[in-house]
Design a protein around this motif. Structure first.
Motif, PDB file in Angstrom:
ATOM      1  N   GLN A 286      -4.922   0.627   3.918  1.00 28.35           N
ATOM      2  CA  GLN A 286      -3.843  -0.054   5.143  1.00 28.35           C
ATOM      3  C   GLN A 286      -3.016  -0.551   4.620  1.00 28.35           C
ATOM      4  O   GLN A 286      -3.020  -1.404   3.501  1.00 28.35           O
ATOM      5  N   GLU A 287      -1.968  -0.689   5.068  1.00 25.41           N
ATOM      6  CA  GLU A 287      -1.152  -1.713   5.468  1.00 25.41           C
ATOM      7  C   GLU A 287      -0.544  -2.017   3.862  1.00 25.41           C
ATOM      8  O   GLU A 287      -0.742  -2.886   3.667  1.00 25.41           O
ATOM      9  N   LYS A 288       0.184  -0.904   3.195  1.00 21.28           N
ATOM     10  CA  LYS A 288       0.451  -1.259   1.985  1.00 21.28           C
ATOM     11  C   LYS A 288       2.540  -1.351   2.026  1.00 21.28           C
ATOM     12  O   LYS A 288       2.699  -0.912   1.458  1.00 21.28           O
ATOM     13  N   GLU A 289       1.846  -2.859   2.182  1.00 22.15           N
ATOM     14  CA  GLU A 289       3.468  -2.963   2.121  1.00 22.15           C
ATOM     15  C   GLU A 289       3.616  -4.799   0.833  1.00 22.15           C
ATOM     16  O   GLU A 289       3.162  -5.371   0.962  1.00 22.15           O
ATOM     17  N   GLU A 290       4.302  -3.944  -0.217  1.00 18.81           N
ATOM     18  CA  GLU A 290       4.470  -4.709  -1.625  1.00 18.81           C
ATOM     19  C   GLU A 290       4.898  -5.575  -1.461  1.00 18.81           C
ATOM     20  O   GLU A 290       6.629  -5.919  -1.111  1.00 18.81           O
ATOM     21  N   VAL A 291       4.928  -6.803  -1.753  1.00 21.77           N
ATOM     22  CA  VAL A 291       5.444  -7.843  -2.056  1.00 21.77           C
ATOM     23  C   VAL A 291       6.527  -8.628  -3.138  1.00 21.77           C
ATOM     24  O   VAL A 291       4.440  -8.778  -3.649  1.00 21.77           O
TER      25      VAL A 291
END
Lengths: 293, 365
Positions: A286-291
């Motif tokens: 989960q929380e796949k915020e690519e930075v």
């Protein structure tokens, strides 16, 4: 600054639309046309609605082919994905041997499907094939024309031989992109080989593995040429996969209506399963915020 | 925890080194005392990181031995050395939560669950991340990730040493100060041997009890911050430490007088015959401006650096910086005289500090 609306620019898209129309949409519409109509030749069509779809869905033969196809794809994925990863992990990271092994691995990928089929057809022949006659000499009763298990085994080994390299090459590319600092941190943190694989290598390979799984699923689910050449769908109909059956129905029996309906559903099934794979694999964590780093 | 001894250690990245110039790390003999806070200071590319990687076992030295306590670990793999190391750029395990990241080294050692839990909570408090423990490490900003790396470095209580390889490079300036203070406090609380690599003298001098200065693959001086400032053993230490660095002037040494061009400066001691390139070094803090007496100088400009003003002048063609006391008046024209405090002048031959034969007082040398 003014932006003038110039709708004439849309004409520039026209060639592409025409091209796609002729190459994709028109042929597809032909299939759609056949799927909802019946014809007795002379281009005279009769509307039959969902009749062909009902027929195909109720057909025992289709159920069996679909089941075989699902089992085949499942076995292929279950073997080729782990095997591909394992081989990628053992490849040299750089140097002359790295290039050499990559070239060797890529070789099977360059061979046309029907040639692969022919190679294995000959390879497994009991009279002249190296594998077939060796097995026969060892007293193994191997006959892919008679024994369903032999036929399946041959097809699976052939596909593994042909396509595991693809998974390996993709994984290798993924592994190469891991900075050395991660392995160093792993050693500092006293991580076991398994922990390094599980928490460093596997997460970094996730992207390429998704591609590998999708490609291998789609290809294996649509497999036609190799079983057609090696077993012809037999013995009996034990290796008659969906494509093989579809061709029999469309060209062998000339049942264009059911074949068209079948084609459309086949396409939708592939789309559906691919979508499921994609969704599951991208949501694994989960929380796949690519930075960007 | 143990004393770390480097014995006759050297390293080269070339398989067949042709000579000393191919060695990234020239022969080193050094002992790191158990529980010491050390800084390894030097310019980029001087071999600091190489030395660190040799201690942690990420590289195997080309020559020499490494001892932890009395045990030879030269050939031991990293995992066996039980060393923590924090790298310049953050390394976090993306798929794990912050808590799992911090617990990872403990889990790998098979520690008990409730111990891990309490220890991770403790470390999280130190790095100020109690609130974000259950977040995934992926997607956090670089400085938060680096805090996790620091935390992972400190989570094991029984490590032989904690090595920091320029760990605050990616951290915001205001956080840098805070984290450095925390590291210092951690050192006092837990007494781990800590080796802190940096090229920032402020970081080195505020963190460490002892600073090891490296230059061109060599250790040029080991000492307390005060020693490095007052008695640099090498011209590199002189100008690398201090802001601005030590003034160095070519001079001919004759007994207790240094001849700079046609001018003379008295020295704090009597020197014998020196060979090679001879220089005198004087800290900008130890130079005073006067109307008469001392060395005639030309004023180039005055820099205001906030805390104080720095006079940039030239003596016999060589630049000299002077830290001006608050409210000091300057001559109206461009010329003035500079007085070097004799006992603060260092004498260097071929870059190495020379001791006088007859010291005239104790503070000079």
């Amino acid at each position: 600054m003014f932006k003038t609306q110039n709708n004439k620019a849309w004409f520039l898209v026209l060639p592409v639309l025409l091209l796609v129309g002729f190459s994709a949409i028109l042929p597809l519409m032909t299939v759609v046309n056949y799927a909802f109509n019946d014809t007795f030749g002379n281009n005279a069509f009769f509307w039959v609605g969902l009749e062909w779809f009902r027929e195909v869905i109720r057909s025992e033969r289709m159920h069996d082919a679909l089941q075989r196809q699902l089992i085949f794809s499942a076995i292929i994925l279950a073997i080729e994905i782990p095997l591909g990863i394992a081989i990628a992990l053992t490849l040299p990271k750089r140097g002359v041997w790295a290039s050499l092994t990559l070239v060797l691995l890529a070789l099977p990928l360059l061979i046309p499907w029907n040639v692969v089929g022919t190679i294995w057809q000959l390879f497994t022949r009991i009279d002249i094939g190296l594998l077939g006659s060796t097995l026969a000499a060892l007293g193994v009763d191997f006959n892919l024309g008679r024994d369903a298990i032999d036929a399946w085994a041959t097809l699976i080994v052939m596909d593994v031989w042909h396509w595991t390299s693809l998974v390996t090459l993709l994984c290798y590319a993924g592994l190469q992109s891991i900075p050395e600092a991660y392995y160093q941190a792993g050693r500092i943190d006293q991580a076991s080989r398994w922990a390094v694989f599980r928490y460093i290598e596997l997460p970094k390979m996730q992207g390429v593995l998704l591609i590998a799984v999708l490609l291998r699923f789609m290809d294996s689910f649509m497999i036609y040429t190799e079983p057609f050449v090696v077993t012809g769908g037999g013995p009996g109909s034990t290796t008659t996969f969906l494509s093989v059956d579809l061709v029999k129905m469309a060209i062998g029996q000339f049942d264009l209506g059911p074949a068209a309906a079948f084609s459309l559903m086949y396409f939708l099934v592939i789309l559906l399963i691919s979508w499921v794979f994609y969704t599951v694999m991208t949501n694994l964590d989960q929380e796949k915020e690519e930075v960007p780093e | 925890m143990a004393k770390i001894t480097l014995s006759n250690l050297a390293h080269t990245y070339f398989p067949y080194p042709r000579g000393e110039q191919d060695y990234a790390l020239k022969t080193i003999d050094l002992t790191w005392d158990d529980g010491g806070a050390y800084a390894l200071l030097g310019a980029s590319g001087c071999g600091k990181s190489t030395l660190l990687n040799l201690i942690s076992g990420l590289r195997r030295p080309s020559q020499g031995r490494i001892l932890f306590g009395d045990g030879d670990v030269t050939d031991a793999p990293t995992a066996e050395r039980n060393i923590a190391q924090v790298f310049q750029f953050p390394v976090v395990y993306d798929t794990m939560t912050v808590r799992e990241n911090l617990a990872f080294p403990l889990r790998n050692r098979g520690m008990k669950k409730d111990y891990i839990q309490s220890r991770v909570d403790q470390v999280a408090k130190m790095i100020g991340m109690e609130g974000t423990l259950s977040r995934k490490a992926r997607g956090l900003t670089a400085d938060v990730k680096q805090k996790i790396s620091l935390g992972r470095g400190m989570v094991r209580e029984d490590v032989n040493a904690i090595l920091f390889d320029e760990p605050l490079t990616v951290i915001d300036p205001h956080l840098k100060w805070e984290l450095r203070t925390q590291l210092k406090k951690l050192h006092q609380d837990f007494g781990h041997t800590m080796i802190y690599v940096t090229h920032d003298q402020t970081e080195a001098l505020t963190f460490a009890d002892k600073v090891v200065v490296m230059h061109d693959g060599r250790i040029v001086q080991v000492g307390t911050p005060e020693e490095l400032f007052e008695r640099p053993a090498h011209t590199f230490v002189g100008y690398f430490i201090g802001s601005p660095g030590m003034n160095l002037l070519d001079a001919v040494i004759d007994g207790n007088v240094a001849h700079i061009g046609e001018h003379e400066a008295p020295l704090g001691g009597k020197f014998g015959h020196l060979t090679g390139r001879t220089q005198i070094g004087i800290r900008p803090e130890h130079v005073t401006v006067s109307r008469t007496g001392g060395l005639p100088a030309t004023i180039m400009r005055v820099d205001d650096v906030g805390r104080h003003r720095i006079l940039r002048a030239e003596v016999a063609g060589a630049p000299v910086a002077v830290v001006l006391p608050e409210g000091a008046a300057l001559p109206a024209d461009d010329s003035c005289h500079l007085i070097f405090q004799p006992e603060k002048i260092g004498v260097f031959a071929d870059d190495w500090r020379m001791a006088p034969e007859h010291p005239q007082d104790r503070s000079g040398s």
